[in-house]
Design an enzyme around this catalytic site. Structure first.
Site, PDB file in Angstrom:
ATOM      1  N   TYR A 143       0.839  -1.197   0.000  1.00 46.50           N
ATOM      2  CA  TYR A 143       0.000   0.000   0.000  1.00 46.50           C
ATOM      3  C   TYR A 143       0.875   1.249   0.000  1.00 46.50           C
ATOM      4  O   TYR A 143       0.658   2.196  -0.769  1.00 46.50           O
ATOM      5  CB  TYR A 143      -0.909  -0.025   1.223  1.00 46.50           C
ATOM      6  CG  TYR A 143      -1.656   1.258   1.505  1.00 46.50           C
ATOM      7  CD1 TYR A 143      -2.863   1.525   0.883  1.00 46.50           C
ATOM      8  CD2 TYR A 143      -1.163   2.189   2.427  1.00 46.50           C
ATOM      9  CE1 TYR A 143      -3.561   2.698   1.149  1.00 46.50           C
ATOM     10  CE2 TYR A 143      -1.856   3.358   2.706  1.00 46.50           C
ATOM     11  CZ  TYR A 143      -3.050   3.614   2.062  1.00 46.50           C
ATOM     12  OH  TYR A 143      -3.734   4.765   2.339  1.00 46.50           O
ATOM     13  N   LYS A 147       1.049   4.239  -2.783  1.00 48.21           N
ATOM     14  CA  LYS A 147       0.702   5.615  -2.438  1.00 48.21           C
ATOM     15  C   LYS A 147       1.864   6.572  -2.689  1.00 48.21           C
ATOM     16  O   LYS A 147       1.646   7.736  -3.071  1.00 48.21           O
ATOM     17  CB  LYS A 147       0.247   5.698  -0.977  1.00 48.21           C
ATOM     18  CG  LYS A 147      -1.117   5.077  -0.718  1.00 48.21           C
ATOM     19  CD  LYS A 147      -2.220   5.824  -1.454  1.00 48.21           C
ATOM     20  CE  LYS A 147      -3.601   5.318  -1.082  1.00 48.21           C
ATOM     21  NZ  LYS A 147      -4.686   6.061  -1.757  1.00 48.21           N
TER      22      LYS A 147
END
Length: 240
Positions: A143, A147
């Site tokens: 993640y 990002k």
């Protein structure tokens, strides 16, 4: 003087709109007088307010994106909120690819599709990112990688689209009370307060929006820091 962005009377599209921050963003947009809100979800979704138009949209599906562009037509603000976050130990390439497909390429695909409409309206792109964009959180490593890539994309979008009259905003969220953060034993703010902070930042035309207490604690140092200065300098390499 920085020109403010008014939400009242605007047409707004929100992805991942049926839960979490996405749902709160839909409600906050309505509260601020949005003319129309396209609420995009992967599964059927209904809303009692006539200003809300539900759309089936998977940001990894080109055909559904093309269909959404046809259905929406004119657009003032695109909010890229749809995302995926799974715990991992950075040993599974497929996990990284899954996160990149949604959290990075989803933003890229949808933004590219709606850029012509946003240029016509001198509109805005709002990418919902995370403090993990700036410093990796190891338990959600894939993640964090996605990002960080999405934040770099946002900076480039900002530089390329500014001459075309489109503003691009990065929302750097800290812990919000969503499914993703339930595993972290840390203070979290309600999604409604996060949405309020996000729209405050949009209306104030802030390039980087820090909508919660933890992210806001670095806002001043970030805006006056070396990375932001480098971003401004690098943006000058884009010709008008």
């Amino acid at each position: 003087m920085i020109e403010q962005i008014k939400i009242a009377g605007k047409t707004i599209l929100v992805t991942g709109a049926n839960r979490g921050i996405g749902n709160a963003l839909v409600e906050e947009a309505l509260r601020r007088g949005a003319k129309r809100v396209f609420a995009c979800t992967r599964t059927p979704f209904t809303h009692p307010d006539a200003r809300v138009t539900p759309l089936i949209l998977d940001v990894t599906n080109d055909a559904l994106i093309e269909k959404a562009v046809e259905q929406v037509g004119s657009l003032d603000i695109l909010i890229n909120n749809a995302g995926v976050a799974q715990y991992d130990n950075l040993s599974d390439r497929a996990m990284i690819e899954r996160h990149m497909a949604v959290n990075f390429f989803g933003i890229f695909n949808l933004s590219q599709a709606f850029i012509p409409a946003l240029i016509r309206s001198s509109g805005a792109i709002v990418n919902i990112l995370s403090l993990a964009s700036l410093a990796s959180i190891p338990p959600i490593a894939s993640y964090s990688i996605s990002k960080a890539a999405a934040f770099s994309l946002t900076q480039s979008q900002r530089a390329f689209l500014a001459p075309k009259g489109v503003s691009v905003h990065a929302v750097i969220t800290g812990p919000v009370d969503t499914d993703m953060n339930r595993g972290f034993d840390i203070p979290k703010i309600p999604t409604e307060l996060a949405a309020k902070g996000i729209f405050n930042g949009i209306e104030n035309n802030e390039e980087d929006i820090f909508p919660d207490p933890l992210s806001a604690s670095i806002a001043d140092s970030w805006r006056g820091g070396a990375v932001k200065a480098m971003e401004r300098q690098n943006a000058t390499f884009v010709s008008n």
